[in-house]
Design a protein around this motif. Structure first.
Motif, mmCIF file in Angstrom:
data_model
loop_
_atom_site.group_PDB
_atom_site.id
_atom_site.type_symbol
_atom_site.label_atom_id
_atom_site.label_comp_id
_atom_site.label_asym_id
_atom_site.label_seq_id
_atom_site.Cartn_x
_atom_site.Cartn_y
_atom_site.Cartn_z
ATOM 1 N N SER A 1 27.355 18.799 -37.767
ATOM 2 C CA SER A 1 28.788 19.158 -37.998
ATOM 3 C C SER A 1 29.283 18.866 -39.477
ATOM 4 O O SER A 1 28.789 17.817 -39.895
ATOM 5 C CB SER A 1 29.495 18.457 -36.863
ATOM 6 O OG SER A 1 29.747 17.102 -36.980
ATOM 7 N N ALA A 2 30.242 19.761 -39.641
ATOM 8 C CA ALA A 2 30.656 19.496 -41.044
ATOM 9 C C ALA A 2 31.675 18.635 -40.976
ATOM 10 O O ALA A 2 32.517 18.384 -39.983
ATOM 11 C CB ALA A 2 31.134 20.761 -41.718
ATOM 12 N N GLN A 3 31.794 17.557 -42.103
ATOM 13 C CA GLN A 3 32.934 16.485 -41.974
ATOM 14 C C GLN A 3 33.759 16.727 -43.387
ATOM 15 O O GLN A 3 33.066 16.905 -44.464
ATOM 16 C CB GLN A 3 32.303 15.144 -42.009
ATOM 17 C CG GLN A 3 31.274 14.904 -40.743
ATOM 18 C CD GLN A 3 30.560 13.525 -40.822
ATOM 19 O OE1 GLN A 3 30.450 12.896 -41.826
ATOM 20 N NE2 GLN A 3 30.214 12.913 -39.763
ATOM 21 N N LEU A 4 34.963 16.506 -43.241
ATOM 22 C CA LEU A 4 35.988 16.480 -44.404
ATOM 23 C C LEU A 4 36.460 15.090 -44.441
ATOM 24 O O LEU A 4 36.750 14.307 -43.453
ATOM 25 C CB LEU A 4 36.879 17.494 -44.044
ATOM 26 C CG LEU A 4 37.963 18.290 -45.088
ATOM 27 C CD1 LEU A 4 37.185 18.769 -46.248
ATOM 28 C CD2 LEU A 4 38.991 18.926 -44.638
ATOM 29 N N SER A 5 36.909 14.762 -45.800
ATOM 30 C CA SER A 5 37.327 13.297 -45.947
ATOM 31 C C SER A 5 38.583 13.326 -45.409
ATOM 32 O O SER A 5 39.453 14.165 -45.221
ATOM 33 C CB SER A 5 37.375 13.103 -47.517
ATOM 34 O OG SER A 5 38.101 14.046 -48.207
ATOM 35 N N LEU A 6 39.188 12.053 -45.315
ATOM 36 C CA LEU A 6 40.660 11.860 -44.767
ATOM 37 C C LEU A 6 41.549 12.336 -45.859
ATOM 38 O O LEU A 6 42.623 12.910 -45.369
ATOM 39 C CB LEU A 6 40.774 10.060 -44.594
ATOM 40 C CG LEU A 6 42.094 9.795 -44.324
ATOM 41 C CD1 LEU A 6 42.506 10.270 -43.017
ATOM 42 C CD2 LEU A 6 42.044 8.121 -44.074
ATOM 43 N N ALA A 7 41.359 12.096 -47.098
ATOM 44 C CA ALA A 7 42.259 12.351 -48.085
ATOM 45 C C ALA A 7 42.063 13.939 -48.075
ATOM 46 O O ALA A 7 43.373 14.358 -48.275
ATOM 47 C CB ALA A 7 41.658 11.942 -49.489
ATOM 48 N N ALA A 8 41.226 14.759 -47.921
ATOM 49 C CA ALA A 8 41.368 16.214 -47.878
ATOM 50 C C ALA A 8 42.190 16.591 -46.753
ATOM 51 O O ALA A 8 42.834 17.847 -46.739
ATOM 52 C CB ALA A 8 39.901 16.745 -47.978
ATOM 53 N N TYR A 9 41.867 15.785 -45.561
ATOM 54 C CA TYR A 9 42.661 16.315 -44.143
ATOM 55 C C TYR A 9 44.019 16.145 -44.601
ATOM 56 O O TYR A 9 44.988 17.097 -44.034
ATOM 57 C CB TYR A 9 42.146 15.391 -43.055
ATOM 58 C CG TYR A 9 41.386 15.914 -42.052
ATOM 59 C CD1 TYR A 9 41.972 16.363 -40.714
ATOM 60 C CD2 TYR A 9 40.114 16.222 -42.213
ATOM 61 C CE1 TYR A 9 41.382 16.742 -39.994
ATOM 62 C CE2 TYR A 9 39.419 16.596 -41.055
ATOM 63 C CZ TYR A 9 39.928 17.090 -40.074
ATOM 64 O OH TYR A 9 39.257 17.503 -38.902
ATOM 65 N N ARG A 10 44.514 15.103 -45.114
ATOM 66 C CA ARG A 10 45.818 14.795 -45.337
ATOM 67 C C ARG A 10 46.533 15.640 -46.608
ATOM 68 O O ARG A 10 47.731 16.099 -46.307
ATOM 69 C CB ARG A 10 45.999 13.247 -45.764
ATOM 70 C CG ARG A 10 45.793 12.164 -44.775
ATOM 71 C CD ARG A 10 46.122 10.930 -45.079
ATOM 72 N NE ARG A 10 47.440 10.773 -45.303
ATOM 73 C CZ ARG A 10 48.206 10.244 -46.423
ATOM 74 N NH1 ARG A 10 47.287 9.767 -47.277
ATOM 75 N NH2 ARG A 10 49.712 10.119 -46.351
ATOM 76 N N ALA A 11 45.598 15.943 -47.519
ATOM 77 C CA ALA A 11 46.437 16.998 -48.462
ATOM 78 C C ALA A 11 46.503 18.528 -47.945
ATOM 79 O O ALA A 11 47.448 19.015 -48.535
ATOM 80 C CB ALA A 11 45.104 17.004 -49.645
ATOM 81 N N LEU A 12 45.766 18.831 -46.823
ATOM 82 C CA LEU A 12 45.958 20.002 -46.167
ATOM 83 C C LEU A 12 46.701 19.988 -45.204
ATOM 84 O O LEU A 12 46.908 21.126 -44.510
ATOM 85 C CB LEU A 12 44.408 20.448 -46.003
ATOM 86 C CG LEU A 12 43.267 20.784 -46.948
ATOM 87 C CD1 LEU A 12 42.006 21.028 -46.530
ATOM 88 C CD2 LEU A 12 43.842 22.151 -47.702
#
Length: 145
Positions: A119-130
């Motif tokens: 599964s694809a994983q997105l960083s915490l910083a990117a989650y928060r920015a989006l």
């Protein structure tokens, strides 16, 4: 005579709790909680794990869609390792390390695209920015530069 035979196994089982077991280890006592921590939550907010600076966040969010960007596909992402700082996406859509962009809900963020499996994983910083809820499993569009 029969009632006595039926009660015998119960009496034997009841007496087993009184016999000491030399192989049983007693659990160590639980450590006492400090007085200040009683009644307080030990949970930390997501912001405390996001180590990116405001300047890094601004730079990542200031990306404009590049007309020459290569669409790599779409992926349902999960929250990646919160201890791994920065803006990144780890996905099987990516074959080698490169720069790119992730779009969802009309917002985009610049990320480092990392090869991955599963599964694809997105960083915490990117989650928060989006502005994605940390428990969400959003479908994102992935573009490579």
């Amino acid at each position: 005579m029969r009632p006595i035979l039926l009660l015998a196994p119960l009496l034997i089982l009841a007496s087993c709790s009184q016999v000491s077991n030399p192989f049983r280890r007693d659990a160590p006592p639980a450590p006492a909680a400090p007085a200040a921590a009683i009644g307080q939550s030990a949970a930390k907010p997501a912001e405390s794990f996001d180590l990116t600076s405001e300047a890094e966040r601004q730079r990542a969010m200031a990306t404009t869609p590049d007309p020459g960007a290569e669409p790599l596909g779409e992926a349902v992402v999960t929250l990646g390792n919160a201890a791994e700082p920065g803006f990144w996406l780890r996905s099987s859509l990516v074959k080698s390390l490169r720069k790119g962009r992730v779009e969802v809900n009309g917002q985009s963020v610049a990320v480092d695209l990392l090869p991955g499996a599963g599964s694809a994983q997105l960083s915490l910083a990117a989650y928060r920015a989006l502005e994605l809820p940390l428990t969400a499993l959003p479908q994102v569009s992935v573009y490579g530069n």
